[in-house]
Design an enzyme around this catalytic site. Structure first.
Site, short mmCIF file in Angstrom:
data_model
loop_
_atom_site.label_atom_id
_atom_site.label_comp_id
_atom_site.label_asym_id
_atom_site.label_seq_id
_atom_site.Cartn_x
_atom_site.Cartn_y
_atom_site.Cartn_z
CG HIS A 156 -27.96 1.76 16.85
ND1 HIS A 156 -28.84 0.65 16.90
CD2 HIS A 156 -27.97 1.44 15.05
CE1 HIS A 156 -29.90 0.16 15.99
NE2 HIS A 156 -29.07 0.67 14.86
CG HIS A 204 -31.71 3.63 22.27
ND1 HIS A 204 -31.28 2.71 23.51
CD2 HIS A 204 -31.57 2.67 21.80
CE1 HIS A 204 -30.98 1.41 23.21
NE2 HIS A 204 -30.64 1.72 21.71
#
Length: 261
Positions: A156, A204
């Site tokens: 992302h 993450h």
């Protein structure tokens, strides 16, 4: 008459030679970024695994943001919407794809090639590094979100970096000067926001996001260098980054069959 024909012929040969060098440089830049990405990723993983301060930073950020996500469901839903809809890689890649099609329609062949190569190279390099590094994602109790695949770097974050850079550097010439600073702010806030949502949702580590940002910037810098080198070869003036890669885009109206830049 003969002199004008000779001058046009010389200019055409110069442009063709510049185009050939541009293609080589553009592919070479993507290759260099790919080669550099693997050791970069491996080094960062080694640092993460053995350097205590970074490990504590990663785990501390994940723990604190996860606690906020559990305590504020509405806030978490907003983060999921931004991460999975607004800043989703598919959404951003679609925007870049549409931009590339528009550039082809405008016959801005080289700018379209730069846009496509930068986007594709970013995606492939991110996948390559993930596969080589094989870093596990955070494992938290009562997770508020899940994501497949490996963790480093954040896809992302990397996609947001390359995509917003492409959109900015292509479209800035068409934005009134008074609005350009706002465009830069929106792009930077969006890229930073993407990284925040990925850490806050617990999918993450903080260092994954930083790795994605850095790799994305590396890809854009290398391919933009290739484009600027073409401009120099073609005899065009150096473009200020604040003006976009191709300031002449709004002024040029190529005739059918012409090779617009």
């Amino acid at each position: 008459m003969a002199t004008r024909v000779a001058v046009r012929s010389l200019r055409e040969r110069r442009r063709q030679a510049a185009d050939r060098r541009f293609g080589v440089r553009l592919l070479g830049s993507a290759a260099v970024a790919a080669i550099a990405a693997v050791p970069f990723g491996l080094i960062l993983v080694l640092v993460e695994g053995q350097w205590g301060p970074l490990r504590r930073l990663d785990s501390g950020a994940a723990r604190r943001l996860h606690g906020l996500a559990l305590d504020h469901p509405a806030w978490t839903s907003t983060l999921r919407f931004l991460s999975d809809r607004v800043w989703d890689p598919l959404t951003l890649r679609t925007a870049v794809g549409l931009l590339t099609v528009w550039l082809l329609y405008r016959r801005a062949w080289r700018l379209a090639a730069w846009s496509a190569v930068t986007a594709v190279a970013g995606g492939l390099i991110g996948l390559l590094v993930k596969t080589v590094v094989e870093r596990a994602r955070p494992s938290l109790e009562d997770p508020v979100a899940r994501a497949p695949g490996f963790s480093f770097p954040s896809g992302h974050a990397m996609t947001a970096t390359t995509s917003f850079a492409i959109l900015l550097l292509v479209l800035l010439p068409m934005v009134p000067r008074t609005w350009r600073t706002l465009c830069w702010y929106v792009a930077v806030i969006s890229v930073l926001g993407v990284g925040f949502t990925r850490v806050a949702l617990g999918v993450h580590w903080f260092s994954d996001v930083v790795g994605g940002w850095l790799l994305g910037l590396a890809v854009v810098a290398l391919t933009a260098w290739a484009f600027e080198a073409w401009r120099a070869d073609a005899g065009r003036v150096h473009a200020d980054i604040g003006e976009g890669l191709e300031p002449e885009l709004t002024d040029e109206r190529p005739e059918p069959g012409a090779s617009g830049g």
